[in-house]
Design an enzyme around this catalytic site. Structure first.
Site, PDB file in Angstrom:
ATOM      1  N   ASN A 146     -10.089  -0.358  -0.768  1.00  0.00           N
ATOM      2  CA  ASN A 146      -8.631  -0.240  -0.709  1.00  0.00           C
ATOM      3  C   ASN A 146      -8.036  -0.804  -1.999  1.00  0.00           C
ATOM      4  O   ASN A 146      -8.011  -2.020  -2.187  1.00  0.00           O
ATOM      5  CB  ASN A 146      -8.126  -1.014   0.516  1.00  0.00           C
ATOM      6  CG  ASN A 146      -6.625  -0.950   0.681  1.00  0.00           C
ATOM      7  OD1 ASN A 146      -5.909  -0.482  -0.207  1.00  0.00           O
ATOM      8  ND2 ASN A 146      -6.131  -1.434   1.800  1.00  0.00           N
ATOM      9  N   HIS A 203      -3.754   7.064   2.444  1.00  0.00           N
ATOM     10  CA  HIS A 203      -4.064   5.738   1.902  1.00  0.00           C
ATOM     11  C   HIS A 203      -5.457   5.335   2.388  1.00  0.00           C
ATOM     12  O   HIS A 203      -5.804   5.540   3.557  1.00  0.00           O
ATOM     13  CB  HIS A 203      -3.016   4.738   2.393  1.00  0.00           C
ATOM     14  CG  HIS A 203      -3.329   3.327   2.031  1.00  0.00           C
ATOM     15  ND1 HIS A 203      -3.638   2.945   0.752  1.00  0.00           N
ATOM     16  CD2 HIS A 203      -3.405   2.193   2.795  1.00  0.00           C
ATOM     17  CE1 HIS A 203      -3.874   1.647   0.734  1.00  0.00           C
ATOM     18  NE2 HIS A 203      -3.756   1.172   1.960  1.00  0.00           N
ATOM     19  N   CYS A 254       0.808  -1.223   0.000  1.00  0.00           N
ATOM     20  CA  CYS A 254       0.000   0.000   0.000  1.00  0.00           C
ATOM     21  C   CYS A 254       0.841   1.273   0.000  1.00  0.00           C
ATOM     22  O   CYS A 254       0.317   2.370  -0.232  1.00  0.00           O
ATOM     23  CB  CYS A 254      -0.967  -0.008   1.170  1.00  0.00           C
ATOM     24  SG  CYS A 254      -2.118  -1.380   1.038  1.00  0.00           S
TER      25      CYS A 254
HETATM   26  O1  UT7 Z   1      -3.963  -1.350   3.342  1.00  0.00           O
HETATM   27  C1  UT7 Z   1      -3.012  -2.165   3.944  1.00  0.00           C
HETATM   28  C2  UT7 Z   1      -3.078  -2.094   5.400  1.00  0.00           C
HETATM   29  N1  UT7 Z   1      -4.316  -2.682   5.885  1.00  0.00           N
HETATM   30  C3  UT7 Z   1      -5.033  -2.026   6.768  1.00  0.00           C
HETATM   31  O2  UT7 Z   1      -4.691  -0.922   7.133  1.00  0.00           O
HETATM   32  C4  UT7 Z   1      -6.211  -2.747   7.339  1.00  0.00           C
HETATM   33  C5  UT7 Z   1      -6.184  -2.658   8.842  1.00  0.00           C
HETATM   34  N2  UT7 Z   1      -7.243  -3.391   9.489  1.00  0.00           N
HETATM   35  C6  UT7 Z   1      -8.530  -3.038   9.415  1.00  0.00           C
HETATM   36  O3  UT7 Z   1      -8.899  -2.147   8.702  1.00  0.00           O
HETATM   37  C7  UT7 Z   1      -9.504  -3.754  10.332  1.00  0.00           C
HETATM   38  O4  UT7 Z   1      -8.785  -4.507  11.267  1.00  0.00           O
HETATM   39  C8  UT7 Z   1     -10.503  -4.673   9.583  1.00  0.00           C
HETATM   40  C9  UT7 Z   1     -11.494  -3.848   8.788  1.00  0.00           C
HETATM   41  C10 UT7 Z   1      -9.766  -5.636   8.688  1.00  0.00           C
HETATM   42  C11 UT7 Z   1     -11.289  -5.472  10.615  1.00  0.00           C
HETATM   43  O5  UT7 Z   1     -11.947  -4.601  11.512  1.00  0.00           O
HETATM   44  P1  UT7 Z   1     -11.805  -4.783  13.092  1.00  0.00           P
HETATM   45  O6  UT7 Z   1     -12.639  -3.748  13.714  1.00  0.00           O
HETATM   46  O7  UT7 Z   1     -10.340  -4.791  13.424  1.00  0.00           O
HETATM   47  O8  UT7 Z   1     -12.456  -6.193  13.309  1.00  0.00           O
HETATM   48  P2  UT7 Z   1     -11.820  -7.486  13.980  1.00  0.00           P
HETATM   49  O9  UT7 Z   1     -10.890  -8.168  13.039  1.00  0.00           O
HETATM   50  O10 UT7 Z   1     -11.327  -7.134  15.349  1.00  0.00           O
HETATM   51  O11 UT7 Z   1     -13.101  -8.367  14.152  1.00  0.00           O
HETATM   52  C12 UT7 Z   1     -14.173  -7.996  15.050  1.00  0.00           C
HETATM   53  C13 UT7 Z   1     -15.281  -8.998  14.877  1.00  0.00           C
HETATM   54  C14 UT7 Z   1     -14.814 -10.453  14.969  1.00  0.00           C
HETATM   55  O12 UT7 Z   1     -15.822 -11.209  15.575  1.00  0.00           O
HETATM   56  P3  UT7 Z   1     -15.749 -11.608  17.129  1.00  0.00           P
HETATM   57  O13 UT7 Z   1     -14.488 -12.385  17.266  1.00  0.00           O
HETATM   58  O14 UT7 Z   1     -15.711 -10.295  17.870  1.00  0.00           O
HETATM   59  O15 UT7 Z   1     -17.003 -12.367  17.336  1.00  0.00           O
HETATM   60  C15 UT7 Z   1     -14.684 -10.858  13.513  1.00  0.00           C
HETATM   61  O16 UT7 Z   1     -14.832 -12.233  13.326  1.00  0.00           O
HETATM   62  O17 UT7 Z   1     -15.886  -8.857  13.587  1.00  0.00           O
HETATM   63  C16 UT7 Z   1     -15.830 -10.104  12.901  1.00  0.00           C
HETATM   64  N3  UT7 Z   1     -15.648  -9.833  11.468  1.00  0.00           N
HETATM   65  C17 UT7 Z   1     -16.685  -9.579  10.652  1.00  0.00           C
HETATM   66  N4  UT7 Z   1     -18.003  -9.536  10.862  1.00  0.00           N
HETATM   67  C18 UT7 Z   1     -18.786  -9.236   9.800  1.00  0.00           C
HETATM   68  C19 UT7 Z   1     -14.504  -9.761  10.779  1.00  0.00           C
HETATM   69  N5  UT7 Z   1     -14.759  -9.454   9.491  1.00  0.00           N
HETATM   70  C20 UT7 Z   1     -16.097  -9.344   9.391  1.00  0.00           C
HETATM   71  C21 UT7 Z   1     -16.984  -9.068   8.328  1.00  0.00           C
HETATM   72  N6  UT7 Z   1     -18.300  -9.006   8.575  1.00  0.00           N
HETATM   73  N7  UT7 Z   1     -16.534  -8.825   7.083  1.00  0.00           N
END
Ligand code: UT7
Length: 332
Positions: free
Chosen positions: A286, A256, A116
């Site tokens: 993204n 970004h 990225c």
């Molecule tokens: O561009 C390159 C660099 N990349 C980035 O900068 C991305 C950085 N990361 C992020 O943007 C975020 O971490 C994500 C958008 C990928 C994920 O968001 P988050 O708020 O960090 O969610 P999480 O991974 O902590 O997951 C929270 C919950 C989990 O469920 P439990 O364990 O709390 O029951 C996940 O399983 O949300 C669940 N989850 C989803 N639920 C519905 C994860 N993905 C999804 C989804 N839809 N697509």
């Protein structure tokens, strides 16, 4: 003798026609429009379809439009640098393919992969060629067909990314505009949190790698999020401080587009109100190497000559950084 600066003299973008909405993704994985919007800010993204269509299929129209806007011929390009993690082939470089397709018969070029942060790294490289005095027209293109490495069964990753391309033309100027400063960083220890495991020389393609789904993007979202928030915000603040820029002095942040929450944290650290922050994540998601030029393309008409602009990114590798640009032209 006054110093040669590398000015951005034109910008252009290209996104494929097919739109993939959050509602479309609801039908593929266990997710909701509400979750995606509130956690990322994304509403829809684009997808390149069609047999044999690689990243160059988006980079070519982006660069052709760029040349048309500036009114120059492809034969005038000296160098074309292509930032991408989804090149058409392992080799030859996508820059070669682009140069061939657009008729850049006098150019040389190469690809650069920094996930990225690829566009930032490529811009910094292009800048140095211009500042050498030897190069007059350098095209920097950021392009990714993320859909080619996405697992549409993995809700952690497939909801985030999209396909697109953006390009800028760099030309020399002795005016006090152009790329003024940069702070760029890598930390390879972060590679385990965001990568594509197989397909390179360490783990060549095999039936096993395919069965293990190792040709797709793997991301530990939460960990990457924490690093991204901290580092992108800090480096953006650092470049302001190093150039004695206050939040009033900065006209635009070009962040970004990975997650609206990371963008907000960066703007906050810089003391910038939302009106000064370029945002199109809701439409494109993204697009990895293409997010920054796609923002410049979308906001081109709102930028004025002399505007202080900070571009900032964070991505796989880890890689991150910020570039300070004084915008070189008024809207036409
Ligand atoms: O561009 C390159 C660099 N990349 C980035 O900068 C991305 C950085 N990361 C992020 O943007 C975020 O971490 C994500 C958008 C990928 C994920 O968001 P988050 O708020 O960090 O969610 P999480 O991974 O902590 O997951 C929270 C919950 C989990 O469920 P439990 O364990 O709390 O029951 C996940 O399983 O949300 C669940 N989850 C989803 N639920 C519905 C994860 N993905 C999804 C989804 N839809 N697509």
């Amino acid at each position: 003798m006054s110093q040669i600066h590398a000015a951005i003299t034109a910008v252009n973008g290209y996104v494929p026609d097919q739109v993939v909405t959050n509602f479309d993704l609801e039908k593929m994985v266990d997710t909701t429009d509400e979750w995606i919007r509130s956690r990322t800010g994304i509403i829809e993204r684009r997808k390149l379809t069609g047999e044999g269509q690689g990243s160059s299929a988006m980079a070519v129209p982006a660069v052709e439009g760029l040349l048309e806007k500036r009114g120059i011929d492809a034969a005038e390009i000296d160098l074309l640098i292509c930032a991408s993690v989804t090149p058409d082939y392992v080799f030859p470089a996508t820059s070669n393919v682009i140069c061939d397709k657009i008729g850049a018969v006098n150019a040389w070029g190469y690809d650069l992969a920094a996930a990225c942060s690829g566009f930032l790294f490529a811009m910094e490289t292009g800048r140095r060629f211009i500042e050498s005095g030897q190069y007059k027209k350098v095209v920097v293109v950021g392009v990714d067909k993320m859909s080619s490495i996405l697992d549409y069964e993995d809700r952690n990753t497939c909801i985030i990314f999209g396909d697109g391309a953006g390009a800028v033309l760099l030309e020399p100027t002795e005016d006090e505009v152009g790329i003024m400063d940069s702070i760029l960083k890598v930390d390879g220890a972060g590679r385990e949190f965001l990568h594509q495991k197989a397909g390179g020389s360490a783990l060549p393609p095999s039936h096993e790698t395919i069965d293990a789904r190792q040709h797709f993007v793997y991301q530990e979202g939460k960990t990457v999020f924490k690093f991204a928030v901290t580092n992108m915000a800090q480096v953006s603040y650092d470049i302001m401080e190093r150039n004695s820029l206050t939040s009033d002095d900065v006209a635009w942040l070009v962040p970004h587009q990975a997650n609206k929450r990371i963008i907000d944290a960066t703007a906050n650290r810089m003391g910038l109100p939302a009106e000064k922050v370029m945002l199109n994540i809701q439409r494109y998601g993204n697009t990895t190497s293409a997010t920054l030029p796609l923002c410049l393309w979308d906001y081109e008409k709102q930028m004025k000559k002399g505007d202080n602009i900070i571009l900032a990114a964070f991505g796989g590798g880890f890689t991150w950084g910020a570039i300070y640009v004084k915008w070189a032209y008024d809207p036409s």
